[in-house]
Design a protein around this motif. Sequence first.
Motif, PDB file in Angstrom:
ATOM      1  N   LYS A  10      -2.285   2.359  -7.753  1.00 44.42           N
ATOM      2  CA  LYS A  10      -2.274   0.906  -7.864  1.00 44.42           C
ATOM      3  C   LYS A  10      -0.854   0.382  -7.679  1.00 44.42           C
ATOM      4  CE  LYS A  10      -2.502  -1.192 -11.865  1.00 44.42           C
ATOM      5  NZ  LYS A  10      -1.130  -1.736 -11.999  1.00 44.42           N
ATOM      6  N   LEU A  11      -0.731  -0.901  -7.693  1.00 44.12           N
ATOM      7  CA  LEU A  11       0.562  -1.546  -7.527  1.00 44.12           C
ATOM      8  C   LEU A  11       1.252  -1.709  -8.874  1.00 44.12           C
ATOM      9  CD1 LEU A  11       2.567  -3.074  -5.705  1.00 44.12           C
ATOM     10  CD2 LEU A  11       1.184  -5.133  -6.059  1.00 44.12           C
ATOM     11  N   LEU A  68       6.643  -1.041  -7.145  1.00 41.44           N
ATOM     12  CA  LEU A  68       6.419   0.278  -6.565  1.00 41.44           C
ATOM     13  C   LEU A  68       4.992   0.733  -6.847  1.00 41.44           C
ATOM     14  CD1 LEU A  68       9.655   2.206  -7.613  1.00 41.44           C
ATOM     15  CD2 LEU A  68       9.098   1.347  -5.327  1.00 41.44           C
ATOM     16  N   PRO A  69       4.475   1.648  -6.041  1.00 44.94           N
ATOM     17  CA  PRO A  69       3.156   2.219  -6.341  1.00 44.94           C
ATOM     18  C   PRO A  69       3.216   3.056  -7.618  1.00 44.94           C
ATOM     19  CG  PRO A  69       3.796   2.650  -4.064  1.00 44.94           C
ATOM     20  CD  PRO A  69       5.018   2.169  -4.772  1.00 44.94           C
ATOM     21  N   MET A  70       2.099   3.153  -8.294  1.00 44.77           N
ATOM     22  CA  MET A  70       1.980   3.974  -9.482  1.00 44.77           C
ATOM     23  C   MET A  70       0.525   4.382  -9.633  1.00 44.77           C
ATOM     24  SD  MET A  70       2.145   1.002 -12.443  1.00 44.77           S
ATOM     25  CE  MET A  70       1.402   1.986 -13.743  1.00 44.77           C
ATOM     26  N   MET A  71       0.277   5.370 -10.462  1.00 41.28           N
ATOM     27  CA  MET A  71      -1.092   5.715 -10.788  1.00 41.28           C
ATOM     28  C   MET A  71      -1.537   4.878 -11.988  1.00 41.28           C
ATOM     29  SD  MET A  71      -2.145   7.779  -8.580  1.00 41.28           S
ATOM     30  CE  MET A  71      -1.571   8.947  -7.337  1.00 41.28           C
ATOM     31  N   LYS A 108     -11.033  -0.221  -5.861  1.00 44.89           N
ATOM     32  CA  LYS A 108     -10.970  -0.901  -4.562  1.00 44.89           C
ATOM     33  C   LYS A 108      -9.964  -2.046  -4.600  1.00 44.89           C
ATOM     34  CE  LYS A 108     -15.632   0.237  -2.941  1.00 44.89           C
ATOM     35  NZ  LYS A 108     -16.957  -0.309  -2.508  1.00 44.89           N
ATOM     36  N   ARG A 109      -9.979  -2.803  -5.698  1.00 42.52           N
ATOM     37  CA  ARG A 109      -9.032  -3.918  -5.829  1.00 42.52           C
ATOM     38  C   ARG A 109      -7.603  -3.395  -5.901  1.00 42.52           C
ATOM     39  NH1 ARG A 109     -10.414  -9.048  -7.401  1.00 42.52           N
ATOM     40  NH2 ARG A 109      -8.619 -10.457  -7.278  1.00 42.52           N
ATOM     41  N   CYS A 110      -7.401  -2.284  -6.596  1.00 45.61           N
ATOM     42  CA  CYS A 110      -6.073  -1.677  -6.691  1.00 45.61           C
ATOM     43  C   CYS A 110      -5.552  -1.288  -5.312  1.00 45.61           C
ATOM     44  CB  CYS A 110      -6.112  -0.452  -7.600  1.00 45.61           C
ATOM     45  SG  CYS A 110      -6.298  -0.817  -9.355  1.00 45.61           S
ATOM     46  N   GLU A 111      -6.410  -0.646  -4.522  1.00 49.34           N
ATOM     47  CA  GLU A 111      -6.014  -0.208  -3.181  1.00 49.34           C
ATOM     48  C   GLU A 111      -5.713  -1.395  -2.281  1.00 49.34           C
ATOM     49  OE1 GLU A 111      -9.237   2.235  -1.937  1.00 49.34           O
ATOM     50  OE2 GLU A 111      -8.646   3.947  -3.194  1.00 49.34           O
ATOM     51  N   LYS A 112      -6.537  -2.433  -2.383  1.00 40.97           N
ATOM     52  CA  LYS A 112      -6.345  -3.623  -1.557  1.00 40.97           C
ATOM     53  C   LYS A 112      -5.027  -4.322  -1.903  1.00 40.97           C
ATOM     54  CE  LYS A 112      -8.416  -8.086  -0.415  1.00 40.97           C
ATOM     55  NZ  LYS A 112      -9.517  -9.040  -0.697  1.00 40.97           N
ATOM     56  N   LEU A 123      -2.371  -3.049  -3.301  1.00 47.31           N
ATOM     57  CA  LEU A 123      -1.239  -2.209  -2.923  1.00 47.31           C
ATOM     58  C   LEU A 123      -1.005  -2.255  -1.414  1.00 47.31           C
ATOM     59  CD1 LEU A 123       0.954  -0.170  -3.639  1.00 47.31           C
ATOM     60  CD2 LEU A 123      -0.773   1.638  -3.470  1.00 47.31           C
ATOM     61  N   GLU A 124      -2.103  -2.180  -0.673  1.00 47.53           N
ATOM     62  CA  GLU A 124      -1.992  -2.159   0.790  1.00 47.53           C
ATOM     63  C   GLU A 124      -1.417  -3.456   1.338  1.00 47.53           C
ATOM     64  OE1 GLU A 124      -5.163  -2.153   4.392  1.00 47.53           O
ATOM     65  OE2 GLU A 124      -5.416  -0.536   2.930  1.00 47.53           O
ATOM     66  N   SER A 125      -1.764  -4.567   0.693  1.00 48.30           N
ATOM     67  CA  SER A 125      -1.304  -5.867   1.206  1.00 48.30           C
ATOM     68  C   SER A 125       0.080  -6.245   0.689  1.00 48.30           C
ATOM     69  CB  SER A 125      -2.300  -6.959   0.817  1.00 48.30           C
ATOM     70  OG  SER A 125      -2.427  -7.049  -0.595  1.00 48.30           O
ATOM     71  N   SER A 126       0.658  -5.430  -0.190  1.00 45.72           N
ATOM     72  CA  SER A 126       1.980  -5.732  -0.729  1.00 45.72           C
ATOM     73  C   SER A 126       3.064  -5.052   0.099  1.00 45.72           C
ATOM     74  CB  SER A 126       2.076  -5.241  -2.176  1.00 45.72           C
ATOM     75  OG  SER A 126       2.287  -3.845  -2.218  1.00 45.72           O
ATOM     76  N   THR A 127       4.298  -5.357  -0.240  1.00 45.57           N
ATOM     77  CA  THR A 127       5.433  -4.695   0.424  1.00 45.57           C
ATOM     78  C   THR A 127       6.042  -3.614  -0.471  1.00 45.57           C
ATOM     79  OG1 THR A 127       6.956  -6.354  -0.453  1.00 45.57           O
ATOM     80  CG2 THR A 127       5.981  -6.806   1.701  1.00 45.57           C
ATOM     81  N   ALA A 128       5.307  -3.206  -1.492  1.00 42.87           N
ATOM     82  CA  ALA A 128       5.862  -2.294  -2.491  1.00 42.87           C
ATOM     83  C   ALA A 128       6.301  -0.963  -1.898  1.00 42.87           C
ATOM     84  CB  ALA A 128       4.838  -2.051  -3.600  1.00 42.87           C
ATOM     85  N   ILE A 129       5.551  -0.489  -0.895  1.00 39.64           N
ATOM     86  CA  ILE A 129       5.856   0.847  -0.383  1.00 39.64           C
ATOM     87  C   ILE A 129       7.088   0.878   0.520  1.00 39.64           C
ATOM     88  CG2 ILE A 129       3.492   1.698  -0.563  1.00 39.64           C
ATOM     89  CD1 ILE A 129       3.078   1.053   2.356  1.00 39.64           C
ATOM     90  N   VAL A 130       7.655  -0.305   0.818  1.00 42.96           N
ATOM     91  CA  VAL A 130       8.832  -0.311   1.687  1.00 42.96           C
ATOM     92  C   VAL A 130      10.003   0.434   1.037  1.00 42.96           C
ATOM     93  CG1 VAL A 130       9.917  -2.454   0.846  1.00 42.96           C
ATOM     94  CG2 VAL A 130      10.120  -1.825   3.266  1.00 42.96           C
ATOM     95  N   THR A 131      10.041   0.497  -0.273  1.00 45.57           N
ATOM     96  CA  THR A 131      11.131   1.191  -0.968  1.00 45.57           C
ATOM     97  C   THR A 131      11.185   2.662  -0.590  1.00 45.57           C
ATOM     98  OG1 THR A 131      10.891  -0.333  -2.827  1.00 45.57           O
ATOM     99  CG2 THR A 131      12.127   1.674  -3.241  1.00 45.57           C
TER     100      THR A 131
END
Length: 465
Positions: free
Chosen positions: A181-182, A191-194, A394-398, A400-408
């Motif tokens: 999730k985000l 950042l992403p996290m579990m 599903k909401r968590c994945e959506k 996270l995917e639509s955020s810019t968090a993984i750019v780090t």
Amino acid sequence: MKFRLEKDLLGERKIEASAYFGINTKRALENFNLCGKIVNLNLIKEIALIKKAAAMVNADLKEIGNVKANAIIKASEEVIDGKFDDQFELSAFQGGAGTSTNMNVNEVIANRAIEILGGEKGDYVLVHPLNDVNMSQSTNDVYPTALRITAIRQIRKLSGCLADLQEELQIKENKFSDMIKLGRTQLMDALPMMAGQGFGAYAKAIARDRWRIYKVEERLREINIGGTAIGTGLNATNKFIYEMTDVLQNLTGLGLARSDYPMDVTQNCDVFVEVSGLLKSLAVNLLKISNDLRLLNSGPRGGIGEIILPKVQAGSTIMPGKVNPVIAEMVGQVSMRVISNDTAITMASASGQLELNAFTPLIAECLLESLELLEKTVIIFKEKCIEDIQVNEKRCEKNLESSTAIVTALVHYIGYDRASQLAEKALKGNKTIKKVLCEEKILSKEKIDEIMNPYQLTKPGIPGK
């Protein structure tokens, strides 16, 4: 209605013939005629326990006859069993450092003991509230000792409930350990996290609270019984003081210890501030956790919606279908109450003067209320909220995917400035970071997939290496 007449140094008062309390309690009922809370009944029962112990010791020391002592002991036991709860209706907020409460217990026990001996209530020649029930005691050593015993018992209950809540949070940590999730800082994408990692952090906070509260019992074990009015022990022999501690240890099953300086325990209330401070720490954590859950549950369509709290009751009288996070809200309100109680305890403890603190009743009311509220709240929180909480994968994945968090995760490969540009481009174009990376052809698709591996993104190290 029948009455009996009782006297004290201020004059006379009519007392209902059926009442077990006497003139001191009657005056207190008149003087502190406040609506709201009465003295905590658990505190009353521990005072009665001290009266039982005193009768046992005084009989053993030949200060009181066995027949009279046994009547006092039996009457005390009946108070402890709750048979006379309706006789204790004094306001929790009272002047006199608890004297009215101590006298209330003395009078009820004395009048019941008189009945046991075959006399009429009010015939204090048979059993006197002060000369017999309160022998070798003062409010100023009875009340603090009873408060400490009451608090210790409640602390043990609360500590056990916190252990159960901690365990349930750890169960959720494991259950949701594979759901990504985000994570957010300052309510912004971070950042992403579990999902399980969030519950693991909550469990650690509650574990600290549990340990602190469990250990603080030690601070309360030192009692000043036998110190009488100001801690010097006037009218209480050394034999009484030592034997009282032993008897109370046996009756309570607690590791109580006689204070080596009773004057300290009689006048200084800092230990209650310390205990309350740890309850405040727990309240702060519960408030934070409950607010997190409310926020993550928000929606269900227009909010974050990454977790689903159990539905326990309809939420609106005008909006059909609305279900509110009422358990989390209740936890938050209790937490605020405990925090405010801590302020009252702090002020009351600091306001003591010279050899006694006159505001002990306020300390007792606030401390015991906080302990009891927290115990019940933690149980409800666990059973009606945490146990059946769900993660909307599903909401968590959506989100996270639509955020810019993984750019780090790209900083090590393309630098901070270029990563910032990619994030801005993704936001302006309403695209995912992954899509922008592919369009820019900065890294190969294989490398992008390797870097974006969710199991690497949520652990220490450099993703993709």
